[in-house]
Write a protein that holds these residues in place. Structure first.
Motif, short mmCIF file in Angstrom:
data_model
loop_
_atom_site.label_atom_id
_atom_site.label_comp_id
_atom_site.label_asym_id
_atom_site.label_seq_id
_atom_site.Cartn_x
_atom_site.Cartn_y
_atom_site.Cartn_z
N THR A 180 11.91 5.27 -7.34
CA THR A 180 10.68 5.96 -6.93
C THR A 180 11.01 7.19 -6.08
O THR A 180 10.40 8.26 -6.24
CB THR A 180 9.79 4.99 -6.13
OG1 THR A 180 9.54 3.83 -6.92
CG2 THR A 180 8.47 5.65 -5.77
N LEU A 181 11.99 7.03 -5.19
CA LEU A 181 12.40 8.16 -4.36
C LEU A 181 12.95 9.29 -5.22
O LEU A 181 12.68 10.48 -4.97
CB LEU A 181 13.46 7.69 -3.35
CG LEU A 181 13.88 8.69 -2.27
CD1 LEU A 181 12.69 9.09 -1.42
CD2 LEU A 181 14.99 8.11 -1.41
N TYR B 119 9.92 11.09 -6.94
CA TYR B 119 9.20 11.97 -6.01
C TYR B 119 10.04 13.20 -5.68
O TYR B 119 9.53 14.33 -5.59
CB TYR B 119 8.85 11.21 -4.74
CG TYR B 119 7.55 10.44 -4.84
CD1 TYR B 119 6.36 11.01 -4.42
CD2 TYR B 119 7.52 9.15 -5.32
CE1 TYR B 119 5.17 10.32 -4.50
CE2 TYR B 119 6.35 8.44 -5.41
CZ TYR B 119 5.16 9.03 -5.00
OH TYR B 119 3.99 8.34 -5.08
N SER B 120 11.34 13.00 -5.46
CA SER B 120 12.22 14.13 -5.11
C SER B 120 12.28 15.14 -6.24
O SER B 120 12.23 16.36 -6.01
CB SER B 120 13.62 13.61 -4.78
OG SER B 120 13.56 12.70 -3.69
N GLY C 83 10.01 15.67 -8.46
CA GLY C 83 8.73 16.37 -8.50
C GLY C 83 8.67 17.50 -7.49
O GLY C 83 8.20 18.61 -7.80
N VAL C 84 9.15 17.24 -6.28
CA VAL C 84 9.15 18.28 -5.24
C VAL C 84 10.10 19.41 -5.61
O VAL C 84 9.78 20.60 -5.47
CB VAL C 84 9.52 17.66 -3.88
CG1 VAL C 84 9.71 18.76 -2.84
CG2 VAL C 84 8.46 16.67 -3.45
N GLY D 214 6.68 17.18 0.48
CA GLY D 214 7.46 16.36 -0.43
C GLY D 214 8.10 15.17 0.26
O GLY D 214 8.14 14.06 -0.28
N SER E 124 5.45 12.68 0.89
CA SER E 124 5.11 12.00 -0.37
C SER E 124 6.18 10.99 -0.75
O SER E 124 5.89 9.87 -1.18
CB SER E 124 4.94 13.03 -1.49
OG SER E 124 3.87 13.91 -1.20
N ALA E 125 7.46 11.38 -0.56
CA ALA E 125 8.55 10.47 -0.89
C ALA E 125 8.52 9.23 -0.01
O ALA E 125 8.81 8.12 -0.46
CB ALA E 125 9.88 11.20 -0.76
N SER E 126 8.15 9.41 1.28
CA SER E 126 8.09 8.25 2.18
C SER E 126 6.99 7.29 1.75
O SER E 126 7.18 6.06 1.77
CB SER E 126 7.87 8.72 3.62
OG SER E 126 6.59 9.36 3.74
N GLY F 102 5.87 7.09 -1.32
CA GLY F 102 6.36 6.50 -2.56
C GLY F 102 7.34 5.38 -2.30
O GLY F 102 7.33 4.35 -2.98
N TYR F 103 8.23 5.57 -1.30
CA TYR F 103 9.18 4.52 -0.93
C TYR F 103 8.45 3.29 -0.41
O TYR F 103 8.82 2.15 -0.70
CB TYR F 103 10.13 5.06 0.13
CG TYR F 103 11.27 4.13 0.45
CD1 TYR F 103 12.44 4.14 -0.32
CD2 TYR F 103 11.18 3.24 1.50
CE1 TYR F 103 13.49 3.28 -0.04
CE2 TYR F 103 12.23 2.37 1.80
CZ TYR F 103 13.37 2.40 1.03
OH TYR F 103 14.41 1.54 1.31
#
Length: 412
Positions: free
Chosen positions: A76-77, A80-81, A83-84, A116, A119-121, A123-124
């Motif tokens: 997931t991380l 998201y990464s 995507g950013v 980002g 968002s990643a946090s 998502g995590y």
């Protein structure tokens, strides 16, 4: 080859996301920013120039990365990464082509990086929640694999994983029922072997003893010899009857018994049984009578097997009804079809024995003891025959007041 096709099909998700992003960006540019047509053309051209290559590259990185990463959190991380990073690349390329200042680009990149990471946090956090739910499912599956069929998984969140947990719990319920049923069948098998062994060993031991007495000359008087021969003949008949009952029950339970269906008048059938068993009932001082409905329809069934059901029920009633008691046979029309009742004023059946009355070789402490005769197969055979005719059979009884057996047969 199949996995590659599936992987390329997954490209539809980011492609749809790209198209949606284009639509939203153009809508904002037209209706919110009121940008001129020339700017819209340049914006569309620049975004296409940067987005398609970066999207393809990001997807390839994701496909490779998820094969190496073995945790939902890290996958997931990574998503998201990517995507950013793709967003920053597109913004950088577009800003350079559209002559956005370096300061504005750096500020925008900083804000995107900040957003980002946030968002990643999240998502995590989402991935951690999913991983926790999957861990609970894994522990439950491991408990079931070790033989603990009471294992259940209860998730607090409502999503697809909770649906999987419900399916898992349903599977656990079915496995537990199957396990209990298997234990019951195993116990029934042991009981059946013990009962058959007893019912075969007892007459065989008696026959052997009488044969040895005759062979050794211990018994020489003609009257005694004839009595021994008569006793052996009776024991052999009992053995033959037991073996025939076991064979018939086996056929009924495995569905191998083929019914010779014909038109059957239940009133005539019960009248024949009454006539044939009057002598046996009279010898014990038991009254045997019939009460028949006149408008009873004709049914389809095998005459001999239905006669066996009634014979078993009446013989069982005579066996457990003391002298001076009475037994009645009655018929009537019921919503399900034709209902037949066999009622007696005998000793009755204990409440704890009623749930087991139709089981093979079952004998209660009093009402179905070995001393009263019978191998304990008559009611089991009667139940299987009724069910083979798509009917049902049941019993009600009170100790000291008598027993009532009913069975219903459909008329179709």
């Amino acid at each position: 080859m199949t996995s590659q096709k599936i992987a390329w099909r997954e490209m539809w998700s980011p492609v749809v996301g790209l198209v949606g992003a284009f639509v939203v960006a153009l809508a904002i540019a037209v209706y919110v920013m009121e940008a001129p047509a020339s700017d819209l053309t340049d914006l569309l051209k620049f975004l296409l120039t940067s987005s398609l290559p970066s999207l393809l590259l990001g997807y390839l990185i994701f496909v490779v990365g998820r094969r190496w990463l073995h945790s939902i959190r890290y996958k997931t991380l990574l998503a998201y990464s990517l995507g950013v990073i793709i967003a920053i690349i597109n913004i950088y390329v577009t800003s350079k082509l559209m002559f956005v200042s370096e300061h504005d680009f750096l500020l925008l990149g900083l804000l995107l990086t900040f957003a980002g990471i946030l968002s990643a946090s999240f998502g995590y956090l989402l991935a951690a929640s999913m991983a926790h739910s999957l861990a609970l499912l894994q522990k439950g599956a491991q408990r079931i694999a070790r033989g603990d069929f009471s294992a259940r998984v209860h998730l607090t969140e409502v999503d697809e994983l909770s649906e999987v947990a419900e399916a898992f719990n349903l599977m656990g319920d079915e496995l537990q029922k199957s396990f209990v049923r298997q234990r019951e069948l195993e116990q029934a098998r042991r009981d059946l072997i013990a009962a058959v062994s007893h019912d075969l060993r007892t007459p065989l031991t008696s026959i052997r003893a009488m044969i040895e007495a005759l062979a050794d000359g211990v018994v020489a008087e003609p009257q005694t010899v004839q009595r021994y021969y008569g006793a052996m003949h009776s024991q052999i008949q009992n053995l033959s009857g037991l073996i025939n009952d076991l064979f018939e029950l086996s056929q009924l339970e495995t569905g191998q018994a083929q019914l010779a269906v014909e038109a059957v008048n239940m009133n005539d059938l019960l009248s024949d049984v009454l006539e044939s068993m009057q002598a046996q009932a009279g010898a014990k001082g038991v009254s045997l009578k019939g009460i028949f409905s006149e408008d009873l329809p004709i049914i389809k069934g095998e005459l001999n097997k239905l006669q066996r059901v009634i014979y078993n029920l009446v013989q069982n009633a005579i066996r457990h009804t003391p002298g001076g008691g009475s037994i009645s046979l009655s018929t009537q029309v019921a919503p399900e079809g034709i209902r037949v009742e066999v009622a007696d004023t005998g000793e009755g059946i204990a409440p704890e024995d009623l749930p087991h009355i139709f089981e093979q070789f079952f004998r209660g402490e009093k009402s179905r003891s070995r001393e009263t005769g019978g191998a304990g197969l008559g009611l089991a055979i009667a139940k299987r025959i009724v069910e083979a005719h798509h009917g049902r059979i049941w019993v009600e009884s009170q100790v000291g007041q008598g027993t009532r057996f009913w069975f219903v047969l459909p008329t179709f």
